[in-house]
Design a protein around this motif. Structure first.
Motif, mmCIF file in Angstrom:
data_model
loop_
_atom_site.group_PDB
_atom_site.id
_atom_site.type_symbol
_atom_site.label_atom_id
_atom_site.label_comp_id
_atom_site.label_asym_id
_atom_site.label_seq_id
_atom_site.Cartn_x
_atom_site.Cartn_y
_atom_site.Cartn_z
ATOM 1 N N LEU A 107 -10.709 17.869 4.728
ATOM 2 C CA LEU A 107 -9.515 17.233 3.741
ATOM 3 C C LEU A 107 -9.595 15.869 3.451
ATOM 4 O O LEU A 107 -9.499 15.145 2.472
ATOM 5 N N TYR A 108 -9.625 14.908 4.413
ATOM 6 C CA TYR A 108 -10.435 13.645 4.249
ATOM 7 C C TYR A 108 -11.007 12.851 3.450
ATOM 8 O O TYR A 108 -11.210 12.156 2.285
ATOM 9 N N TRP A 113 -11.389 11.806 15.852
ATOM 10 C CA TRP A 113 -12.244 11.727 14.479
ATOM 11 C C TRP A 113 -14.166 12.131 15.527
ATOM 12 O O TRP A 113 -14.529 11.466 14.309
ATOM 13 N N THR A 145 -1.791 5.186 -2.470
ATOM 14 C CA THR A 145 -2.660 6.251 -1.947
ATOM 15 C C THR A 145 -3.279 5.386 -0.156
ATOM 16 O O THR A 145 -4.092 4.684 -0.676
ATOM 17 N N THR A 146 -3.426 5.952 0.462
ATOM 18 C CA THR A 146 -3.576 5.514 1.645
ATOM 19 C C THR A 146 -4.614 6.801 2.030
ATOM 20 O O THR A 146 -5.829 6.742 2.856
ATOM 21 N N SER A 147 -5.114 7.669 1.611
ATOM 22 C CA SER A 147 -5.957 8.827 2.131
ATOM 23 C C SER A 147 -6.712 8.453 1.455
ATOM 24 O O SER A 147 -8.398 8.931 2.641
ATOM 25 N N PRO A 148 -7.340 8.380 0.630
ATOM 26 C CA PRO A 148 -9.065 7.635 -0.131
ATOM 27 C C PRO A 148 -9.784 6.755 1.025
ATOM 28 O O PRO A 148 -10.817 6.609 0.754
ATOM 29 N N ALA A 189 -9.568 14.156 -0.486
ATOM 30 C CA ALA A 189 -9.526 12.419 -0.515
ATOM 31 C C ALA A 189 -10.274 10.947 -0.774
ATOM 32 O O ALA A 189 -10.433 10.761 -2.233
ATOM 33 N N TRP A 224 -12.071 12.300 -4.909
ATOM 34 C CA TRP A 224 -10.846 12.180 -5.466
ATOM 35 C C TRP A 224 -10.526 10.244 -5.950
ATOM 36 O O TRP A 224 -10.859 10.381 -7.364
ATOM 37 N N MET A 267 -8.894 5.844 4.536
ATOM 38 C CA MET A 267 -8.943 6.920 5.178
ATOM 39 C C MET A 267 -10.572 7.182 6.127
ATOM 40 O O MET A 267 -10.686 6.209 7.212
ATOM 41 N N GLN A 268 -11.359 7.354 5.592
ATOM 42 C CA GLN A 268 -12.764 7.810 5.323
ATOM 43 C C GLN A 268 -13.806 6.418 6.022
ATOM 44 O O GLN A 268 -14.518 6.030 6.456
ATOM 45 N N LEU A 285 -3.712 0.922 5.741
ATOM 46 C CA LEU A 285 -3.583 2.665 6.064
ATOM 47 C C LEU A 285 -1.666 2.695 6.658
ATOM 48 O O LEU A 285 -2.160 3.841 6.488
#
Length: 167
Positions: A155-156, A149, A109-112, A159, A162, A114-115, A103
């Motif tokens: 928002l996550y 968390w 891209t790290t946002s996808p 991502a 996406w 994250m979850q 991360l």
């Protein structure tokens, strides 16, 4: 138990004489000498790195520290129990270290991701929650994790979808 490792590494790095003795001891044993990093007790990744570097050298390191540091309350500074806990702790902290590395990427891209990592960490904390060796560490970590968390920001999810959506 980890404090014993910090004490041993601090002793080793406390003087040039100790470092030279250690270097010579390792050369005599036929092992490539190395310097062991000291962790910061508030940074889990540094503890993981310290243990990762130290564990392959457990037998020779214990012999050197036992011979040079002396006894603590009639016992050697590093016992088999210390090494068992170190193994368990390194295994436990590995997921956190790996997640931090993934991360912290800057060229992708790290946002996808994250979850996925949040869920992996939640499952890992839940699985280790009742381990008697780690209970004192896992419980506060889980409480802090839930503080941040428990409600994953929407928002996550965007991502995540996406990355899953076919292009």
């Amino acid at each position: 138990y980890l404090e014993a490792f910090r004490t041993a590494i601090s002793y080793l790095n406390s003087s040039n004489q100790h470092i030279a003795e250690f270097h010579n001891f390792y050369l005599v044993k036929g092992v490539a000498p190395r310097k062991f990093p000291l962790d910061m007790d508030v940074r889990w990744n540094s503890t993981y790195i310290m243990l990762k570097h130290l564990l392959p050298y457990r037998s020779t390191f214990s012999v050197f520290i036992g011979a040079n540091y002396g006894l603590v309350n009639g016992e050697p500074l590093l016992s088999d129990g210390h090494w068992a806990i170190a193994d368990k702790m390194m295994e436990f902290l590995e997921l956190f270290y790996d997640s931090t590395v993934v991360l912290s990427g800057v060229y992708y891209t790290t946002s996808p991701l994250m979850q996925h990592h949040i869920l992996d960490i939640a499952g890992h904390l839940h699985a280790q929650e009742f381990d008697h060796l780690l209970m004192n560490i896992v419980t506060p970590m889980k409480l802090k994790f839930l503080k941040y968390w428990q409600n994953i920001p929407v928002l996550y999810s965007f991502a995540l979808f996406w990355i899953l959506e076919p292009k």
